[in-house]
Design a protein around this motif. Sequence first.
Motif, PDB file in Angstrom:
ATOM      1  N   THR A 267      40.887  63.837  46.848  1.00 13.65           N
ATOM      2  CA  THR A 267      41.005  65.189  44.956  1.00 13.65           C
ATOM      3  C   THR A 267      40.070  66.189  45.007  1.00 13.65           C
ATOM      4  N   LYS A 268      40.382  66.711  43.908  1.00 17.43           N
ATOM      5  CA  LYS A 268      39.857  68.106  43.358  1.00 17.43           C
ATOM      6  C   LYS A 268      38.572  67.403  42.848  1.00 17.43           C
ATOM      7  N   GLN A 269      38.964  66.041  41.836  1.00 15.50           N
ATOM      8  CA  GLN A 269      37.539  65.973  41.018  1.00 15.50           C
ATOM      9  C   GLN A 269      36.488  64.798  41.767  1.00 15.50           C
ATOM     10  N   ARG A 270      36.765  64.706  43.068  1.00 14.65           N
ATOM     11  CA  ARG A 270      35.844  63.964  43.991  1.00 14.65           C
ATOM     12  C   ARG A 270      35.264  64.611  44.307  1.00 14.65           C
ATOM     13  N   GLU A 271      35.913  66.235  44.455  1.00 13.52           N
ATOM     14  CA  GLU A 271      35.283  66.827  45.357  1.00 13.52           C
ATOM     15  C   GLU A 271      34.439  67.668  44.270  1.00 13.52           C
ATOM     16  N   ILE A 272      34.291  67.861  43.722  1.00 19.89           N
ATOM     17  CA  ILE A 272      33.363  68.316  42.347  1.00 19.89           C
ATOM     18  C   ILE A 272      32.500  67.636  41.939  1.00 19.89           C
ATOM     19  N   LEU A 273      32.219  66.394  42.124  1.00 25.61           N
ATOM     20  CA  LEU A 273      32.055  65.169  41.522  1.00 25.61           C
ATOM     21  C   LEU A 273      30.883  65.384  42.634  1.00 25.61           C
ATOM     22  N   LEU A 274      31.309  65.291  43.983  1.00 20.13           N
ATOM     23  CA  LEU A 274      30.218  64.588  45.221  1.00 20.13           C
ATOM     24  C   LEU A 274      29.103  66.082  45.254  1.00 20.13           C
ATOM     25  N   GLY A 275      30.030  67.544  45.246  1.00 23.13           N
ATOM     26  CA  GLY A 275      29.392  68.383  45.173  1.00 23.13           C
ATOM     27  C   GLY A 275      28.186  68.778  44.241  1.00 23.13           C
ATOM     28  N   TYR A 276      28.649  68.352  43.300  1.00 27.25           N
ATOM     29  CA  TYR A 276      27.229  68.297  41.895  1.00 27.25           C
ATOM     30  C   TYR A 276      26.083  67.546  41.602  1.00 27.25           C
ATOM     31  N   LEU A 277      26.826  65.963  43.116  1.00 22.85           N
ATOM     32  CA  LEU A 277      25.514  65.275  42.932  1.00 22.85           C
ATOM     33  C   LEU A 277      24.333  65.869  43.771  1.00 22.85           C
ATOM     34  N   LYS A 278      25.137  66.821  44.867  1.00 20.85           N
ATOM     35  CA  LYS A 278      24.418  67.155  45.993  1.00 20.85           C
ATOM     36  C   LYS A 278      23.665  68.318  45.989  1.00 20.85           C
TER      37      LYS A 278
END
Lengths: 140, 140
Positions: free
Chosen positions: A9-20
């Motif tokens: 999902t979009k949310q997961r991508e954003i979140l993971l991108g931020y963490l990374k």
Amino acid sequence: MNTRSKYKTKQREILLGYLKDKSGVHVTANDVCEYCKNQGSSIGQSTIYRHLESLVDEGIINKYIIDANSPACFEYVGEEVHEDGEVCFHCKCEKCGKLIHLHCDVLKDIKYHLFEDHKFELNSMRTVFYGVCEDCQIHT
Amino acid sequence: MNTRSKYKTKQREILLGYLKDKSGVHVTANDVCEYCKNQGSSIGQSTIYRHLESLVDEGIINKYIIDANSPACFEYVGEEVHEDGEVCFHCKCEKCGKLIHLHCDVLKDIKYHLFEDHKFELNSMRTVFYGVCEDCQIHT
DNA sequence: CTAAGTGCAAAATGTTTGCATACTT
DNA sequence: AAGTATGCAAACATTTTGCACTTAG
């Protein structure tokens, strides 16, 4: 317990991108909230917490509990498997509450020493050094 | 932060007595509450929390945070006065909960190292090393 | 007498959950 | 279409705080 995510999902991508992007830095659930808000693509806090839990479960991020009343910290550790080597310590200032993140070779020796001489297998992820940080030593 | 107690009160005596009695065992704030209730001499929960904080501050008990949503655990570690030079570390086994006291010169160096190289003044009384003890490494 | 300790209830905090809606596959 | 994911608001649990009262020194 089995909280692994199945959909992309979009949310997961954003979140993971931020963490990374914040690799090597501590991030709280609230930090993520704020970030999303400022990005215009706000994500509900429950979604954030649910994803953080999943990611910890999947071993992609680590969770650190420093103090009962401070929020938990998360840190990206990657999707690759981490063998030995990686030793990371945390110092918590008793005065200002600041959390300092240390990657230090000398400290790696502690782990080795504890194991060799005391037969104690240190979990450096969970161990926190309490004390007083530089700033607070001055402002006393 | 300076929460050391100055008066000797009935409540403090009861609380300390209970903790001392439970040496080597985990005790939550709620356990203390329950104990007091069952003893007839009930103590307000704020008083309990305040004393626990003081005692941690004084190095008489240690506080362990296992998980963000579980209550904190406390454990008696003693009232002996530790002179300046005395560096004592505690290792807590994540499996059996055992608390190991270490007096070790090599570990003294950690304190020195943290101060010299990271400008962090370590509070060794409060710092706990988490990991797995010898016995639990075998019985895995 | 004064500073410190007590206890209640209310507040604060970080996190989780119920549920109706929306999205992925 | 079926199973997940989302987001809001409400619920939670632990711990802290404000305040009037009591107690130790």
